[in-house]
Enzyme design. Structure first.
Site, short mmCIF file in Angstrom:
data_model
loop_
_atom_site.label_atom_id
_atom_site.label_comp_id
_atom_site.label_asym_id
_atom_site.label_seq_id
_atom_site.Cartn_x
_atom_site.Cartn_y
_atom_site.Cartn_z
N ARG A 50 2.90 6.55 68.20
CA ARG A 50 4.09 6.11 68.96
C ARG A 50 4.14 4.59 69.00
NH1 ARG A 50 3.85 5.77 74.24
NH2 ARG A 50 2.76 7.73 74.56
N TYR A 102 31.62 2.00 67.07
CA TYR A 102 31.20 3.37 66.81
C TYR A 102 31.36 4.21 68.09
CZ TYR A 102 28.09 7.17 65.51
OH TYR A 102 27.57 8.40 65.23
N ASP A 174 26.01 -4.95 64.93
CA ASP A 174 25.80 -3.67 64.26
C ASP A 174 26.27 -3.87 62.82
OD1 ASP A 174 26.07 -1.12 63.17
OD2 ASP A 174 26.66 -0.19 65.06
N LYS A 199 23.03 5.59 57.24
CA LYS A 199 24.17 5.28 56.38
C LYS A 199 23.69 4.60 55.10
CE LYS A 199 25.96 7.00 60.05
NZ LYS A 199 26.45 6.23 61.17
C1 LIG Z 1 26.28 6.16 62.59
C2 LIG Z 1 26.45 4.89 63.30
C3 LIG Z 1 25.71 4.60 64.46
C4 LIG Z 1 24.76 5.60 65.09
O1 LIG Z 1 23.69 5.90 64.26
P1 LIG Z 1 22.91 7.33 64.22
O2 LIG Z 1 21.93 7.13 63.15
O3 LIG Z 1 23.94 8.37 63.93
O4 LIG Z 1 22.32 7.51 65.57
C5 LIG Z 1 25.90 3.36 65.05
N1 LIG Z 1 26.76 2.46 64.53
C6 LIG Z 1 27.50 2.71 63.44
C7 LIG Z 1 28.43 1.67 62.93
C8 LIG Z 1 27.37 3.92 62.79
O5 LIG Z 1 28.11 4.17 61.71
#
Ligand SMILES: *Cc1c(COP(=O)(O)O)cnc(C)c1O
Length: 389
Positions: A50, A102, A174, A199
């Protein structure tokens, strides 16, 4: 490998990837272990997975170098990474967000962190005056997404980081929609970069993961402490799979960029499309910022693999999607395969309808995640479906 001045694609293959010590395996082993032998009381490199794991460290070292940060901290999901960023704050603190972030970010702030008296404001962060006016003495963080999801608005990271420095608040970006190949916010003044690894970074639609990258040791130490305390860690296997995917990040991103550029320019003239949102079109309202901010490692402007189109109504959007053969109706984005998503009923369903429509997320809006298939095959697929509505 010497530490300095290696190019992006070389780093994505070699950083944190020195052949393993025991047998010299070029592909590193997966350290599937929860605990580690200690030489003496308290004498160890790793003690418990962890807190840290060598497979995770390899991945973190790699991504930190791609984002030009000092260190990275990998998480079990993008949302786990975002939650951990919010844990840097205390009750009474306020955060300013890009208004069309998001959907999950909106959900966690409005339904969970508001209970802990962390207040969020949702602003059009493409408008610097609006952003400035929202900052008060309780504002501790500005959290932006650029390009935004799914409207593809571009915020000026450099300008926003100036505003944040002046007001002594932290800037979090982000960077999921761009990947470090297309945009490196730490070099533009951001304090923390966040990714949903799910992604583009992993890019093969087979892992859920997240990561935070920072330059300042104080922020890194705090985030590591938060992660170790909360326990939102990725499995060694997921770290390994992601690392394997990163080796092809450069070639994948080049193809995503090229395909989407070609498709957006093709779709632009199609009269069945009411509006198209893609920052690489010269008439996109933020084209100039995209052009100077979204640069590949060679310094050329790039516009990513995401395109949104508005077909005017729910029934047209439904009919169009039904007739697609290569684009698959699914949540998520950034994988090698092309996907189509209906934000109003999928990714942004948790946002109240009146808020949604104000943002431009109408019932006829579709978001395309352009994959790395042959661009002409994708164009034929889209054209055939458009001609049926
Ligand atoms: C998918 C996504 C998230 C969240 O990520 P997860 O891996 O699904 O928890 C946050 N920000 C953006 C821009 C995303 O496309």
């Amino acid at each position: 490998m010497s530490k300095k001045n290696k190019k992006f694609s070389t780093k994505s293959i070699h950083k944190g990837q020195a052949p393993e010590k025991l047998y010299g395996a070029v592909s590193l082993p997966i350290y599937l272990t929860s605990t580690f032998r200690q030489k003496e009381f308290g004498e160890y490199e790793y003690d418990y997975s962890r807190a840290g794991n060598p497979t995770r460290t390899n991945l973190e070292t790699n991504i930190a170098s791609l984002e030009e940060g000092k260190e990275a901290i990998a998480f079990s999901s993008g949302m786990a990474a975002i939650s951990s960023v919010i844990h840097l704050l205390s009750s009474g603190d306020e955060v300013i967000f890009t208004r069309n972030v998001y959907g999950g970010t909106y959900r966690i702030m409005e339904n969970i962190y508001n209970k802990f008296s962390i207040k969020s404001h949702w602003v059009d962060s493409t408008d610097l005056d609006v952003l400035k006016r929202k900052i008060n003495s309780n504002t501790k963080m500005v959290f932006i997404e650029t390009p935004t999801n799914p409207m593809m608005e571009i915020c000026d990271i450099k300008e926003i980081s100036r505003i944040c420095k002046h007001s002594k608040c932290m800037l979090v970006v982000d960077n999921t929609f761009m990947s470090p190949y297309n945009q490196r916010p730490l070099t533009l003044g951001a304090d923390i970069v966040m990714h949903s690894i799910t992604k583009y970074l992993n890019g093969h639609s087979d892992v859920i993961g997240g990561i935070l990258i920072a330059k300042k040791q104080k922020i890194i130490d705090e985030l590591r402490f938060i992660q170790m305390s909360i326990g939102s860690v990725p499995s060694p296997f997921d770290c390994w799979i992601t690392q394997r995917s990163l080796k092809t990040l450069s070639v994948r991103m080049k193809q995503h960029n090229k395909n989407a550029y070609k498709i957006a320019h093709f779709l632009e003239s199609f009269d069945k499309i009411k509006s198209i949102f893609y920052p690489g079109l010269v008439n996109h309202p933020n084209y100039d910022i995209a052009k100077k901010q979204q640069l590949d490692p060679n310094g050329d402007s790039v516009f990513g693999g995401m395109i949104s189109i508005d077909l005017g109504s729910l029934s047209k959007a439904k009919k169009f999607v039904k007739n697609l053969k290569i684009f698959t109706l699914a949540e998520s984005l950034g994988g090698v395969e092309s996907l189509v998503c209906h934000p109003a009923s999928m990714t942004h369903a948790s946002i109240p309808k009146n808020v949604r429509v104000k943002l431009g997320i109408t019932d006829g809006l579709l978001r395309l995640s352009v994959g790395i298939e042959d661009a002409n095959d994708l164009i034929v697929d889209l054209t055939t479906a458009l001609n049926k509505i």
